[in-house]
Write a protein that holds these residues in place. Structure first.
Motif, PDB file in Angstrom:
ATOM      1  N   GLN A 450      -4.871  14.041  -6.356  1.00  0.00           N
ATOM      2  CA  GLN A 450      -3.974  13.449  -5.387  1.00  0.00           C
ATOM      3  C   GLN A 450      -4.476  13.696  -3.980  1.00  0.00           C
ATOM      4  O   GLN A 450      -5.069  14.726  -3.682  1.00  0.00           O
ATOM      5  CB  GLN A 450      -2.561  14.027  -5.538  1.00  0.00           C
ATOM      6  N   THR A 561       3.765   0.101  -5.870  1.00  0.00           N
ATOM      7  CA  THR A 561       4.231   1.458  -5.634  1.00  0.00           C
ATOM      8  C   THR A 561       3.573   1.943  -4.353  1.00  0.00           C
ATOM      9  O   THR A 561       2.587   1.352  -3.876  1.00  0.00           O
ATOM     10  CB  THR A 561       3.840   2.406  -6.780  1.00  0.00           C
ATOM     11  N   TRP A 563       1.755   4.506  -4.018  1.00  0.00           N
ATOM     12  CA  TRP A 563       0.394   4.940  -4.323  1.00  0.00           C
ATOM     13  C   TRP A 563      -0.545   3.748  -4.447  1.00  0.00           C
ATOM     14  O   TRP A 563      -1.696   3.786  -4.008  1.00  0.00           O
ATOM     15  CB  TRP A 563       0.391   5.777  -5.598  1.00  0.00           C
ATOM     16  N   ARG A 567      -3.819   2.776  -1.973  1.00  0.00           N
ATOM     17  CA  ARG A 567      -5.165   2.472  -2.472  1.00  0.00           C
ATOM     18  C   ARG A 567      -5.645   1.119  -1.963  1.00  0.00           C
ATOM     19  O   ARG A 567      -6.828   0.934  -1.702  1.00  0.00           O
ATOM     20  CB  ARG A 567      -5.180   2.503  -3.995  1.00  0.00           C
ATOM     21  N   SER A 572      -4.361   7.608   2.945  1.00  0.00           N
ATOM     22  CA  SER A 572      -3.756   8.706   2.201  1.00  0.00           C
ATOM     23  C   SER A 572      -2.316   8.366   1.842  1.00  0.00           C
ATOM     24  O   SER A 572      -1.538   7.955   2.709  1.00  0.00           O
ATOM     25  CB  SER A 572      -3.785   9.985   3.046  1.00  0.00           C
ATOM     26  N   PRO A 573      -1.903   8.522   0.568  1.00  0.00           N
ATOM     27  CA  PRO A 573      -0.503   8.275   0.206  1.00  0.00           C
ATOM     28  C   PRO A 573       0.472   9.135   1.002  1.00  0.00           C
ATOM     29  O   PRO A 573       1.549   8.686   1.370  1.00  0.00           O
ATOM     30  CB  PRO A 573      -0.470   8.623  -1.294  1.00  0.00           C
ATOM     31  N   ARG A 584       8.522  11.454  -1.623  1.00  0.00           N
ATOM     32  CA  ARG A 584       7.903  11.046  -2.886  1.00  0.00           C
ATOM     33  C   ARG A 584       8.907  10.374  -3.821  1.00  0.00           C
ATOM     34  O   ARG A 584       8.533   9.605  -4.700  1.00  0.00           O
ATOM     35  CB  ARG A 584       7.285  12.260  -3.599  1.00  0.00           C
TER      36      ARG A 584
END
Length: 599
Positions: A450, A561, A563, A567, A572-573, A584
């Motif tokens: 992560q 999502t 995440w 991407r 960075s998430p 989160r």
């Protein structure tokens, strides 16, 4: 005992010998002998209702096969040992990829199965030990793409799950990508690092490649064989043989006119060996092998290292031995990261925040100062860059770039030389030694590395709009497709291109997977979303952004999502969470807008 012949083969032999001229008692006696021999063979057990002999009896064992020579590096000979009841059950088990196989198709599979179970148990155990470090991530990656779980066992055959594996043809890493295919799937290879050895990046690339092969052939047997032989060869071979069935293709192989398009012995045995491994891996307990302990998968996080980071100094400052750091980061080939671009480092998740802070604070290397990952070289009279390059192994261009020096060289001057990483570190040994030094309780597996919150290092790539992109060094069609969340085919179509070849400075139109619109000021945050907090409970300030960053507004699509969005834009998430004051646990709905800082 005389080997048992299939009835069709026996009848063929009879008529070939006696012909139409032989009749009467001689013919009847010959047929009786043949039927009598057939009744003396070992008992059959069945798979999908078809008779199949799995009990060997020396060289006379009745094992239907492809007719390929046995006892070679590609196809082992039958050891003559009968299968136990447990081994028979394991061999006849059926998974995702070995359904509806005939007894002839299973013949070579049995030879590989017996060899691994009886003769080469050490290899199986060694591969299991390495596989448990990566299997959770591999399964998660395959599941995310909707691919069969058992494709994870391709890496068993390719490398035994060893990221440092290198073939004679130059294929490298756990999934054994050759250089060109690796570059196509966005894995950079240079003197500093080889991203084909990154077990996580290469796993994602392997999943993408296997998905492509299946869509190309619409058959897993051919797709898996093409992973070994190459998609072009399998396309030509199936066209020449007039079949889209792998086992029929093997039978017709000699009919293919061009020898270049015929399957080699290795190509013919790749799938049977893979299917044998599948049967073994799904029956480890039954076959007496060690069970995979998936809790041993390292809990890692991704952090970003700025160009020219002294990796050896960083690892020691973090309290990691170099062996442990190298086991987590097998892509690095030097003690120093690439001098002109930021790179990804995997660190223990518990150390992620401290690691990112260390990477920011590490001092810049000054000429004449030796750090852990650097060595010094004193210039001698008559030295040239070419001569020093030969002595040290550092490319001339990198020597000039690192030391910002040109010729003629001054005798007595000091040059910085990056140290060479000791490649080939055994991941199992390194991690086992780390566990002995600092034991910690086992945590439930969440093997995906992560990202952690940190100011993003300035990237060397040119700034790009979400709807257009200027091609810069290192870009590939694959990397752009992943970055913007679209398919390579969509980018090709949008730009009227027939091939994925790119040239520096080329401007590409990027079709939107979801609208991303630049905004001049910060839009309001959807109501009801709590502010992100740190582990200590304090509200986290918005992450600082480089002056070149600009904020775009992304419209959430169905299935998105946080995440996945991170991407798409290569951010960075956690930074994405901070920018949107989200946690989160926050959920997204189609039509929502999310802010993204791009540079």
């Amino acid at each position: 005992m005389t080997p048992v012949l299939p009835f069709s083969a026996a009848l063929f032999g009879f008529f070939r010998r006696f012909g139409s001229r032989s009749t009467g008692l001689a013919g009847v006696m010959a047929l009786c002998v043949l039927f009598g021999l057939a009744g003396c063979g070992p008992k059959n057990i069945t798979s999908s209702g078809e008779p199949f002999v799995v009990q060997g009896s020396g060289s006379g064992a009745s094992i239907p096969s492809s007719g390929q020579k046995t006892g070679t590096v590609y196809l082992p000979a039958d050891d003559g040992r009968p299968l136990s009841a447990a081994e028979k059950e394991a061999f006849l088990s059926v998974g995702e990829l070995d359904r509806n196989l005939s007894q002839e198709d299973l013949g070579d599979v049995l030879l590989h199965f017996k060899y691994l179970v009886h003769e080469d148990r050490y290899t199986v155990e060694k591969n299991i030990e390495r596989a448990q470090l990566y299997m959770p991530f591999i399964h998660e990656t395959l599941r995310a793409k909707g691919l069969p779980r058992e494709l994870a066992y391709i890496a068993f055959i390719e490398s035994g799950y060893n990221p440092h594996a290198t073939s004679r043809s130059g294929a490298a890493g756990m999934w054994q990508f050759i250089s060109t295919t690796g570059k196509y799937y966005g894995m950079r290879q240079d003197w500093w690092m080889d991203e084909r050895r990154d077990p996580y990046q290469s796993t994602r690339a392997a999943a993408d490649y296997l998905d492509k092969l299946y869509k190309l052939f619409n058959d897993w047997n051919l797709a898996i064989t093409a992973y070994n032989a190459g998609e072009g060869k399998i396309q030509r071979a199936t066209a020449a043989a007039g079949t889209s069935d792998f086992f029929e293709l093997r039978r017709r192989n000699t009919r293919i006119y061009s020898e270049r398009d015929r399957l080699t012995d290795e190509n013919k045995q790749y799938l049977p060996k893979f299917l044998a491994v599948c049967k073994i891996m799904r029956n480890l307990d039954k076959l007496g092998f060690s069970r995979m302990d998936l809790s041993r998968a390292p809990q890692l996080a991704e952090v970003r290292a700025k160009p020219g980071t002294d990796l050896k100094l960083f690892s020691s400052s973090l309290g990691l031995s170099w062996e442990t750091f190298a086991a987590h980061n097998p892509a690095y080939q030097r003690y120093v990261s690439h001098p002109t671009r930021s790179t990804t480092i995997y660190v223990p998740r518990a150390e992620a925040t401290r690691a990112q802070a260390l990477l920011i604070k590490l001092p810049a290397v000054q000429p004449g100062t030796a750090y852990a990952g650097w060595k010094e070289y004193k210039v001698k009279r008559g030295d040239t860059m070419v001569a020093i390059s030969r002595k040290t192994g550092v490319p001339v261009a990198d020597l000039r770039r690192i030391n910002q020096i040109s010729e003629p060289l001054r005798a007595g001057a000091t040059l910085k030389i990056p140290g060479t990483n000791r490649t080939g570190v055994d991941t199992r040994v390194a991690l086992a030694s780390a566990e002995k030094r600092s034991p910690s309780p086992k945590v439930p597996v969440a093997a995906r590395p992560q990202n952690v919150a940190a100011p993003r290092p300035a990237r060397t790539e040119a700034a790009a709009s979400p709807l257009s992109h200027e091609v810069c060094k290192g870009d590939t069609m694959y990397s752009l497709a992943r970055r913007y969340g679209v398919t390579q085919e969509a980018i090709l179509a949008a730009n009227g291109m027939k091939t994925p070849d790119l040239r520096l400075g080329q401007n590409l139109r990027i079709p939107a997977a979801g609208k991303a619109v630049a905004v001049a000021e910060r839009p309001s945050v959807p109501a009801g979303r709590p502010a992100a907090v740190t582990s200590r409970g304090a509200s986290r300030p918005e992450t600082a952004r480089a002056s070149s960053d600009r904020v775009v507004q992304y419209t959430v699509q169905s299935g998105d999502t946080l995440w996945a969005i991170a991407r798409k834009f290569n951010v960075s998430p956690v930074e994405l969470l901070a920018l949107n004051n989200m946690s989160r646990e926050s959920s997204l709905r189609p039509g929502d807008t999310v802010k993204v800082a791009v540079n």
